[in-house]
Scaffold this motif. Structure first.
Motif, PDB file in Angstrom:
ATOM      1  N   ALA A 132       0.949  -1.222  -0.031  1.00 53.95           N
ATOM      2  CA  ALA A 132       0.122  -0.007  -0.065  1.00 53.95           C
ATOM      3  C   ALA A 132       1.117   1.347  -0.072  1.00 53.95           C
ATOM      4  O   ALA A 132       0.426   2.408   0.786  1.00 53.95           O
ATOM      5  CB  ALA A 132      -0.943   0.086   1.142  1.00 53.95           C
ATOM      6  N   GLY A 133       1.946   1.265  -0.687  1.00 54.83           N
ATOM      7  CA  GLY A 133       2.959   2.328  -1.107  1.00 54.83           C
ATOM      8  C   GLY A 133       2.365   3.105  -2.257  1.00 54.83           C
ATOM      9  O   GLY A 133       1.286   2.785  -2.647  1.00 54.83           O
ATOM     10  N   ILE A 134       3.206   4.102  -2.557  1.00 56.06           N
ATOM     11  CA  ILE A 134       2.638   4.911  -3.727  1.00 56.06           C
ATOM     12  C   ILE A 134       2.252   4.137  -5.027  1.00 56.06           C
ATOM     13  O   ILE A 134       1.420   4.310  -5.668  1.00 56.06           O
ATOM     14  CB  ILE A 134       3.622   6.234  -3.932  1.00 56.06           C
ATOM     15  N   PHE A 135       3.174   2.916  -5.226  1.00 55.83           N
ATOM     16  CA  PHE A 135       2.949   2.261  -6.374  1.00 55.83           C
ATOM     17  C   PHE A 135       1.833   1.346  -6.374  1.00 55.83           C
ATOM     18  O   PHE A 135       0.874   1.274  -7.450  1.00 55.83           O
ATOM     19  CB  PHE A 135       4.051   1.681  -6.889  1.00 55.83           C
ATOM     20  N   GLY A 136       1.723   0.761  -5.159  1.00 55.04           N
ATOM     21  CA  GLY A 136       0.613  -0.162  -4.897  1.00 55.04           C
ATOM     22  C   GLY A 136      -0.751   0.611  -5.109  1.00 55.04           C
ATOM     23  O   GLY A 136      -1.598  -0.045  -5.618  1.00 55.04           O
TER      24      GLY A 136
ATOM     25  N   ARG B  75      -8.484  -5.406  -4.106  1.00 50.04           N
ATOM     26  CA  ARG B  75      -7.942  -5.695  -2.778  1.00 50.04           C
ATOM     27  C   ARG B  75      -6.629  -5.253  -2.354  1.00 50.04           C
ATOM     28  O   ARG B  75      -5.769  -5.813  -3.425  1.00 50.04           O
ATOM     29  CB  ARG B  75      -8.281  -6.942  -2.015  1.00 50.04           C
ATOM     30  N   VAL B  76      -6.179  -4.424  -1.600  1.00 51.47           N
ATOM     31  CA  VAL B  76      -4.976  -3.909  -1.198  1.00 51.47           C
ATOM     32  C   VAL B  76      -4.478  -4.467   0.030  1.00 51.47           C
ATOM     33  O   VAL B  76      -5.181  -4.329   1.005  1.00 51.47           O
ATOM     34  CB  VAL B  76      -4.681  -2.671  -1.009  1.00 51.47           C
ATOM     35  N   VAL B  77      -3.460  -5.421   0.171  1.00 50.35           N
ATOM     36  CA  VAL B  77      -2.806  -6.047   1.202  1.00 50.35           C
ATOM     37  C   VAL B  77      -1.495  -5.362   1.715  1.00 50.35           C
ATOM     38  O   VAL B  77      -0.751  -5.526   1.011  1.00 50.35           O
ATOM     39  CB  VAL B  77      -2.839  -7.744   1.141  1.00 50.35           C
ATOM     40  N   ASP B  78      -1.785  -4.920   2.801  1.00 53.08           N
ATOM     41  CA  ASP B  78      -0.170  -4.466   3.364  1.00 53.08           C
ATOM     42  C   ASP B  78      -0.280  -4.772   4.891  1.00 53.08           C
ATOM     43  O   ASP B  78      -1.058  -4.090   5.493  1.00 53.08           O
ATOM     44  CB  ASP B  78       0.209  -3.029   2.916  1.00 53.08           C
ATOM     45  N   PRO B  79       0.790  -5.390   5.460  1.00 53.31           N
ATOM     46  CA  PRO B  79       0.539  -5.374   6.840  1.00 53.31           C
ATOM     47  C   PRO B  79       0.955  -4.440   7.651  1.00 53.31           C
ATOM     48  O   PRO B  79       0.398  -4.281   8.841  1.00 53.31           O
ATOM     49  CB  PRO B  79       1.706  -6.827   7.205  1.00 53.31           C
ATOM     50  N   HIS B  80       1.588  -3.312   7.338  1.00 60.55           N
ATOM     51  CA  HIS B  80       1.798  -2.153   7.904  1.00 60.55           C
ATOM     52  C   HIS B  80       0.843  -1.226   7.708  1.00 60.55           C
ATOM     53  O   HIS B  80       0.963   0.093   7.995  1.00 60.55           O
ATOM     54  CB  HIS B  80       3.256  -1.836   7.568  1.00 60.55           C
ATOM     55  N   GLY B  81      -0.002  -1.203   6.733  1.00 57.08           N
ATOM     56  CA  GLY B  81      -0.972  -0.256   6.401  1.00 57.08           C
ATOM     57  C   GLY B  81      -0.630   0.842   5.327  1.00 57.08           C
ATOM     58  O   GLY B  81       0.495   0.589   4.791  1.00 57.08           O
ATOM     59  N   PRO B  82      -1.486   1.545   4.980  1.00 58.51           N
ATOM     60  CA  PRO B  82      -1.141   2.717   3.612  1.00 58.51           C
ATOM     61  C   PRO B  82       0.055   3.392   3.975  1.00 58.51           C
ATOM     62  O   PRO B  82      -0.122   4.133   5.149  1.00 58.51           O
ATOM     63  CB  PRO B  82      -2.355   3.089   3.563  1.00 58.51           C
ATOM     64  N   MET B  83       0.925   3.506   2.838  1.00 64.82           N
ATOM     65  CA  MET B  83       1.781   4.472   3.049  1.00 64.82           C
ATOM     66  C   MET B  83       2.889   4.436   4.650  1.00 64.82           C
ATOM     67  O   MET B  83       3.367   5.383   5.075  1.00 64.82           O
ATOM     68  CB  MET B  83       1.406   6.152   2.888  1.00 64.82           C
TER      69      MET B  83
END
Length: 130
Positions: free
Chosen positions: A9-13, A28-36
């Motif tokens: 969920a960084g800038i590219f994702g 669906r966006v998956v990122d264990p650390h959250g957006p940005m």
């Protein structure tokens, strides 16, 4: 049910997720650390025109992407109600020696021809501090 899952969920994702959603995909966006959350650890998401020599379709595509970024991020802001923080600020790069300075100055003319009035390559002198 989702059509596409994006990991990160960084800038590219988030940009890819947004582009897919705008085209009708269930995302669906998956990122264990959250957006940005800063997982990239660097200046990711920065666009700059390639050096103007040996111009090719890939370099032209990147320039076109850079030029489209303002509109893209404006649309994101309008849809989300949040300022994504996009700014076209340029880039500073120190020049190490006389050969690099000569090359940088030669690029000014080529860049002007290729990029026209859409972007600039400018070499400036900075005063030395006392």
């Amino acid at each position: 049910m989702v059509d596409i899952t994006i990991r990160g969920a960084g800038i590219f994702g988030l940009s890819i997720a947004w582009a897919c959603a705008c085209r009708g995909a269930a995302v669906r966006v998956v990122d264990p650390h959250g957006p940005m959350a800063g997982a990239s650890g660097g200046l990711v998401g920065a666009l700059a025109p390639h050096v103007p020599e040996n111009w090719n379709p890939k370099k032209a595509f990147q320039l076109d992407s850079l030029l489209a970024a303002g509109r893209y991020w404006s649309d994101v802001a309008d849809a989300s109600g949040h300022d994504p923080g996009y700014v076209r600020s340029g880039r500073l790069q120190p020049i190490a020696d006389a050969a690099a300075l000569e090359l940088a100055r030669a690029r000014e003319d080529t860049a002007k021809e290729l990029w026209q009035d859409n972007a600039r390559w400018t070499v400036t002198d900075t005063p030395t501090s006392k």
